[in-house]
Design a protein around this motif. Structure first.
Motif, PDB file in Angstrom:
ATOM      1  N   VAL A  14     -15.418  18.198  10.999  1.00  0.00           N
ATOM      2  CA  VAL A  14     -14.121  17.618  10.789  1.00  0.00           C
ATOM      3  C   VAL A  14     -13.479  18.075   9.847  1.00  0.00           C
ATOM      4  N   GLU A  15     -14.063  19.139   9.117  1.00  0.00           N
ATOM      5  CA  GLU A  15     -13.503  19.935   8.009  1.00  0.00           C
ATOM      6  C   GLU A  15     -12.262  20.803   8.512  1.00  0.00           C
ATOM      7  N   THR A  16     -11.215  20.792   7.908  1.00  0.00           N
ATOM      8  CA  THR A  16      -9.911  21.492   8.455  1.00  0.00           C
ATOM      9  C   THR A  16      -9.409  22.448   7.156  1.00  0.00           C
ATOM     10  N   SER A  17      -9.079  23.659   7.358  1.00  0.00           N
ATOM     11  CA  SER A  17      -8.674  24.566   6.409  1.00  0.00           C
ATOM     12  C   SER A  17      -7.495  23.803   5.624  1.00  0.00           C
ATOM     13  N   GLY A  18      -7.613  23.991   4.287  1.00  0.00           N
ATOM     14  CA  GLY A  18      -6.557  23.398   3.344  1.00  0.00           C
ATOM     15  C   GLY A  18      -6.474  21.826   3.440  1.00  0.00           C
ATOM     16  N   TYR A  19      -7.312  21.164   3.812  1.00  0.00           N
ATOM     17  CA  TYR A  19      -7.161  19.605   3.942  1.00  0.00           C
ATOM     18  C   TYR A  19      -8.343  18.987   3.220  1.00  0.00           C
ATOM     19  N   VAL A  20      -8.352  18.276   2.063  1.00  0.00           N
ATOM     20  CA  VAL A  20      -9.389  17.630   1.443  1.00  0.00           C
ATOM     21  C   VAL A  20      -9.544  16.324   1.920  1.00  0.00           C
ATOM     22  N   GLY A  21      -8.733  15.471   2.134  1.00  0.00           N
ATOM     23  CA  GLY A  21      -9.066  13.921   2.645  1.00  0.00           C
ATOM     24  C   GLY A  21      -8.467  12.927   1.891  1.00  0.00           C
ATOM     25  N   PHE A  22      -8.094  13.236   0.497  1.00  0.00           N
ATOM     26  CA  PHE A  22      -7.636  12.372  -0.117  1.00  0.00           C
ATOM     27  C   PHE A  22      -6.182  11.625   0.129  1.00  0.00           C
ATOM     28  N   ALA A  23      -5.452  12.187   1.188  1.00  0.00           N
ATOM     29  CA  ALA A  23      -4.339  11.353   1.611  1.00  0.00           C
ATOM     30  C   ALA A  23      -4.643  10.090   2.225  1.00  0.00           C
ATOM     31  N   ASN A  24      -5.927   9.775   2.516  1.00  0.00           N
ATOM     32  CA  ASN A  24      -6.241   8.500   3.074  1.00  0.00           C
ATOM     33  C   ASN A  24      -6.476   7.518   2.033  1.00  0.00           C
ATOM     34  N   LEU A  25      -6.332   7.818   0.783  1.00  0.00           N
ATOM     35  CA  LEU A  25      -6.700   6.900  -0.332  1.00  0.00           C
ATOM     36  C   LEU A  25      -5.626   5.620  -0.051  1.00  0.00           C
ATOM     37  N   PRO A  26      -4.301   5.733   0.247  1.00  0.00           N
ATOM     38  CA  PRO A  26      -3.439   4.719   0.344  1.00  0.00           C
ATOM     39  C   PRO A  26      -4.085   3.812   1.186  1.00  0.00           C
ATOM     40  N   ASN A  27      -4.532   4.250   2.613  1.00  0.00           N
ATOM     41  CA  ASN A  27      -5.040   3.268   3.612  1.00  0.00           C
ATOM     42  C   ASN A  27      -6.363   2.446   2.909  1.00  0.00           C
ATOM     43  N   GLN A  28      -7.187   2.997   2.285  1.00  0.00           N
ATOM     44  CA  GLN A  28      -8.290   2.601   1.624  1.00  0.00           C
ATOM     45  C   GLN A  28      -7.690   1.413   0.592  1.00  0.00           C
ATOM     46  N   VAL A  29      -6.902   1.395  -0.157  1.00  0.00           N
ATOM     47  CA  VAL A  29      -6.265   0.652  -1.344  1.00  0.00           C
ATOM     48  C   VAL A  29      -5.635  -0.434  -0.187  1.00  0.00           C
ATOM     49  N   HIS A  30      -4.914  -0.202   0.869  1.00  0.00           N
ATOM     50  CA  HIS A  30      -4.221  -1.174   1.518  1.00  0.00           C
ATOM     51  C   HIS A  30      -5.323  -1.958   2.084  1.00  0.00           C
ATOM     52  N   ARG A  31      -6.496  -1.517   2.719  1.00  0.00           N
ATOM     53  CA  ARG A  31      -7.459  -2.230   3.332  1.00  0.00           C
ATOM     54  C   ARG A  31      -7.952  -3.118   2.589  1.00  0.00           C
ATOM     55  N   LYS A  32      -8.365  -2.731   1.419  1.00  0.00           N
ATOM     56  CA  LYS A  32      -9.165  -3.456   0.582  1.00  0.00           C
ATOM     57  C   LYS A  32      -8.354  -4.774  -0.071  1.00  0.00           C
ATOM     58  N   SER A  33      -7.002  -4.267  -0.316  1.00  0.00           N
ATOM     59  CA  SER A  33      -5.932  -5.368  -0.747  1.00  0.00           C
ATOM     60  C   SER A  33      -5.870  -6.611   0.198  1.00  0.00           C
ATOM     61  N   VAL A  34      -5.740  -6.021   1.587  1.00  0.00           N
ATOM     62  CA  VAL A  34      -5.298  -7.106   2.518  1.00  0.00           C
ATOM     63  C   VAL A  34      -6.742  -7.772   2.866  1.00  0.00           C
ATOM     64  N   LYS A  35      -8.144  -7.282   2.572  1.00  0.00           N
ATOM     65  CA  LYS A  35      -9.165  -7.933   2.890  1.00  0.00           C
ATOM     66  C   LYS A  35      -9.508  -8.934   1.748  1.00  0.00           C
ATOM     67  N   LYS A  36      -9.126  -8.711   0.321  1.00  0.00           N
ATOM     68  CA  LYS A  36      -9.245  -9.446  -0.796  1.00  0.00           C
ATOM     69  C   LYS A  36      -8.106 -10.518  -0.711  1.00  0.00           C
ATOM     70  N   GLY A  37      -6.745 -10.168  -0.229  1.00  0.00           N
ATOM     71  CA  GLY A  37      -5.630 -10.963  -0.357  1.00  0.00           C
ATOM     72  C   GLY A  37      -5.024 -11.164  -1.475  1.00  0.00           C
ATOM     73  N   PHE A  38      -3.787 -11.456  -1.638  1.00  0.00           N
ATOM     74  CA  PHE A  38      -2.871 -11.322  -2.918  1.00  0.00           C
ATOM     75  C   PHE A  38      -2.820 -12.910  -3.581  1.00  0.00           C
ATOM     76  N   GLU A  39      -2.449 -12.976  -4.979  1.00  0.00           N
ATOM     77  CA  GLU A  39      -2.410 -14.229  -5.473  1.00  0.00           C
ATOM     78  C   GLU A  39      -0.903 -13.744  -6.165  1.00  0.00           C
ATOM     79  N   PHE A  40      -0.247 -15.010  -6.225  1.00  0.00           N
ATOM     80  CA  PHE A  40       1.112 -15.082  -6.888  1.00  0.00           C
ATOM     81  C   PHE A  40       1.565 -16.358  -7.277  1.00  0.00           C
ATOM     82  N   THR A  41       2.000 -16.632  -8.540  1.00  0.00           N
ATOM     83  CA  THR A  41       2.314 -17.817  -9.267  1.00  0.00           C
ATOM     84  C   THR A  41       3.977 -18.066  -9.280  1.00  0.00           C
ATOM     85  N   LEU A  42       4.386 -18.991  -8.988  1.00  0.00           N
ATOM     86  CA  LEU A  42       5.861 -19.145  -9.094  1.00  0.00           C
ATOM     87  C   LEU A  42       6.188 -20.470  -9.699  1.00  0.00           C
ATOM     88  N   MET A  43       7.022 -20.514 -10.905  1.00  0.00           N
ATOM     89  CA  MET A  43       7.302 -21.746 -11.523  1.00  0.00           C
ATOM     90  C   MET A  43       8.961 -22.049 -11.225  1.00  0.00           C
TER      91      MET A  43
END
Length: 362
Positions: free
Chosen positions: A11-40
């Motif tokens: 799966v290794e490709t020349s010149g590609y490390v793979g950390f471009a997938n980090l935003p997808n990881q953050v997004h999946r984790k955030s969606v799984k955990k859910g978001f909190e917001f408090t409005l007054m």
């Protein structure tokens, strides 16, 4: 080489490390955990706060609300009513808490209307600080107020003294978004005149309302235009409704009058869509400003008070006083701060001595 090694090398490709997938990881984790917001939401009774909130999030947050009569309102004190609802949309979960302030501005003497609200905001900061300093920090529930909609009456020529005083007391503690309530009672010219008057009064009194963040130069042109329109719409002139009406063969949420229908979600009729867009698209920024500005201000003030208190206790003990009260043990941060203060004091003394010596030589 083992089979597992072969599978990785394939799966290794020349010149590609793979950390471009980090935003997808953050997004999946955030969606799984859910978001909190408090409005007054703050404002006098009868300005449509509850209706607007229900319209914004398409849910009934006040199913058991009892409306007090005029006599009960006169004797009411400000109470804080927090309602939490879990909203799920396309797999994304939002834990929304709306803090209402029934009784605000309804009494004959409103000089003490702010204290309960100020106390509540500080209590949430204190609870978060305590949880953050504890041992179990993995599942901290964030109940801090991330945004405050302040409702201004349309039946006047600007803000009342109560409105100005409230904003001045809270603008350093919470993100304030001014909202002109029941905008359907005004013409377009009257709304524009009232908006200009409110913005002028906000500037004259040195009030800081939530500033929409500027766009980066590489942002999409459509997004830049959207932010520009949102900035121009402040304070948002809105009206809310949960009633579905039929207009020209389509269902709309609005208010029926003898002369026609005011469509809540029509940008030509009011700023409801703009207010909702502002809240949803800048929800993350509202949370970041709460964390990095308002909460940090509270935390630093709290820490400074603790240092002063502990320093006074140590001085008392050194002077043969009562000493440190049981339970008033210095934390590591407090100890370091105290040492720094002492070091600054010694440096100031040395500087004063050197200046005196220089003056004497001169």
């Amino acid at each position: 080489m083992s089979d597992s090694g072969k599978s990785f090398s394939n799966v290794e490709t020349s010149g590609y490390v793979g950390f471009a997938n980090l935003p997808n990881q953050v997004h999946r984790k955030s969606v799984k955990k859910g978001f909190e917001f408090t409005l007054m939401v703050v404002g006098e009774s009868g300005l449509g706060k509850s209706t607007l909130v229900n319209s914004l999030f398409l849910s009934d947050l006040y199913p058991e609300r009892v409306i007090p009569n005029a006599v009960e309102k006169q004797n009411m004190t400000v109470k804080l009513d927090a309602s939490t609802v879990e909203i799920e949309e396309r797999g994304v979960k939002l834990r929304l808490t709306v803090v209402d302030t029934p009784g605000f501005g309804d009494a004959i003497d409103n000089s003490d209307s702010f204290s309960a609200i100020l106390e509540y905001i500080d209590e949430q900061y204190e609870r978060f600080l305590r949880d953050e300093s504890g041992l179990n920090r993995r599942n901290i529930v964030d109940n801090r107020i991330h945004c405050c909609f302040y409702f201004i009456s349309p039946f006047g020529h600007g803000m009342k003294p109560l409105d100005i005083e409230f904003m001045k007391k809270l603008h350093c503690k919470v993100n304030i978004v001014p909202v002109i309530a029941k905008a359907d009672v005004l013409t377009k010219k009257e709304i524009q005149r009232l908006k200009c008057r409110i913005l002028q009064e906000i500037e004259d009194n040195g009030i800081k309302i939530y500033p929409l963040p500027d766009c980066d130069s590489d942002e999409d042109e459509d997004y830049k235009e959207q932010v520009r329109q949102l900035k121009e719409a402040v304070p948002f002139a809105v009206c809310g409704s949960t009633t579905l009406l039929e207009v020209k063969g389509r269902k709309v949420r609005g208010r029926l009058y003898p002369w026609g229908v005011v469509e809540v979600e029509n940008p030509d009729h009011c700023d409801f869509i703009k207010l909702r867009t502002m809240l949803i698209t800048h929800m993350q920024d509202l949370q970041e400003v709460t964390q990095e500005v308002h909460y940090e201000n509270y935390r630093s003030e709290r820490l400074a008070k603790s240092v002063r208190k502990n320093t006074n206790s140590v001085i008392k003990e050194e002077n043969g006083g009562a000493g440190i009260v049981p339970g008033e043990v210095l934390s590591e941060k407090d100890r370091i701060l105290r040492e720094k203060e002492e070091e600054i004091r010694r440096m100031q003394e040395k500087l004063a001595q050197m200046q005196a010596k220089f003056q004497a030589q001169k």
